[in-house]
Design an enzyme around this catalytic site. Sequence first.
Site, mmCIF file in Angstrom:
data_model
loop_
_atom_site.group_PDB
_atom_site.id
_atom_site.type_symbol
_atom_site.label_atom_id
_atom_site.label_comp_id
_atom_site.label_asym_id
_atom_site.label_seq_id
_atom_site.Cartn_x
_atom_site.Cartn_y
_atom_site.Cartn_z
ATOM 1 N N GLU A 61 0.835 -1.210 0.000
ATOM 2 C CA GLU A 61 0.000 0.000 0.000
ATOM 3 C C GLU A 61 0.868 1.257 0.000
ATOM 4 O O GLU A 61 2.079 1.189 0.182
ATOM 5 C CB GLU A 61 -0.889 0.011 1.261
ATOM 6 C CG GLU A 61 -0.061 0.078 2.551
ATOM 7 C CD GLU A 61 -0.899 0.086 3.832
ATOM 8 O OE1 GLU A 61 -1.970 -0.551 3.858
ATOM 9 O OE2 GLU A 61 -0.453 0.723 4.803
ATOM 10 N N HIS A 63 0.240 5.801 0.988
ATOM 11 C CA HIS A 63 -0.649 6.845 1.514
ATOM 12 C C HIS A 63 0.195 8.085 1.724
ATOM 13 O O HIS A 63 1.436 8.021 1.619
ATOM 14 C CB HIS A 63 -1.300 6.387 2.824
ATOM 15 C CG HIS A 63 -0.448 5.495 3.672
ATOM 16 N ND1 HIS A 63 0.711 5.936 4.266
ATOM 17 C CD2 HIS A 63 -0.552 4.181 3.988
ATOM 18 C CE1 HIS A 63 1.254 4.937 4.926
ATOM 19 N NE2 HIS A 63 0.527 3.853 4.776
ATOM 20 N N HIS A 67 5.072 6.599 8.161
ATOM 21 C CA HIS A 67 5.214 5.608 9.239
ATOM 22 C C HIS A 67 6.631 5.689 9.795
ATOM 23 O O HIS A 67 7.588 5.806 9.026
ATOM 24 C CB HIS A 67 5.084 4.173 8.723
ATOM 25 C CG HIS A 67 3.735 3.749 8.283
ATOM 26 N ND1 HIS A 67 2.603 3.981 8.988
ATOM 27 C CD2 HIS A 67 3.358 3.032 7.194
ATOM 28 C CE1 HIS A 67 1.566 3.442 8.347
ATOM 29 N NE2 HIS A 67 1.999 2.878 7.243
ATOM 30 N N HIS A 101 4.872 0.340 0.228
ATOM 31 C CA HIS A 101 5.546 -0.430 1.279
ATOM 32 C C HIS A 101 4.782 -1.705 1.583
ATOM 33 O O HIS A 101 3.561 -1.773 1.427
ATOM 34 C CB HIS A 101 5.756 0.404 2.546
ATOM 35 C CG HIS A 101 4.502 1.018 3.098
ATOM 36 N ND1 HIS A 101 3.925 2.121 2.526
ATOM 37 C CD2 HIS A 101 3.710 0.666 4.146
ATOM 38 C CE1 HIS A 101 2.828 2.433 3.214
ATOM 39 N NE2 HIS A 101 2.669 1.562 4.201
ATOM 40 N N CYS A 115 4.629 0.537 15.064
ATOM 41 C CA CYS A 115 4.415 1.469 13.964
ATOM 42 C C CYS A 115 3.742 2.719 14.522
ATOM 43 O O CYS A 115 2.662 2.644 15.108
ATOM 44 C CB CYS A 115 3.545 0.819 12.882
ATOM 45 S SG CYS A 115 3.202 1.943 11.504
HETATM 46 MN MN MN Z 1 0.993 1.780 5.591
#
Ligand code: MN
Length: 147
Positions: A61, A63, A67, A101, A115
């Site tokens: 994914e 975004h 992270h 990632h 995370c």
């Molecule tokens: Mn992610």
Amino acid sequence: MNVVRKFLDGFRWKGVEVLDYKPAGTHFRSISRQVLFDGPGELDAQLRYFAIEPGGHSTLERHTHTHAVMILNGRGRGLVENRVYDLAPFDLVSVPPGCWHQFRAAPDAPLGFLCLVSTCRDRPQRPTPSQLAQLRENPELAAFIRT
Ligand code: MN
């Protein structure tokens, strides 16, 4: 709110529920989620612990949020943007905004990691077929990716 959440055997924390990684889907496998810290306002962030069983993986994914990932347990590999990295305890992985990632546990070891994310964040996007084809033009990524 608990000031101290005691660490337990098996990478659990006292009073913290083990949740599904995501509601449903086939784009991940053998992965769970524990929310260790949920920002009460002054710090708008969540700290989660993800446990991937041997052979399992997170979603591929991307975004616009970032992270910060710290490996705590086991062994595995992670794809970030256009490279695959070997991962071991206490390695720190930064996933910049907009980067593809995915994390995979080794076939014979789990992979557990913290995370850190912003409370206010956009929903992850999965690659379209053409984006996936583009990622797979890189042989290293093609061999790594699970969908
Ligand atoms: Mn992610």
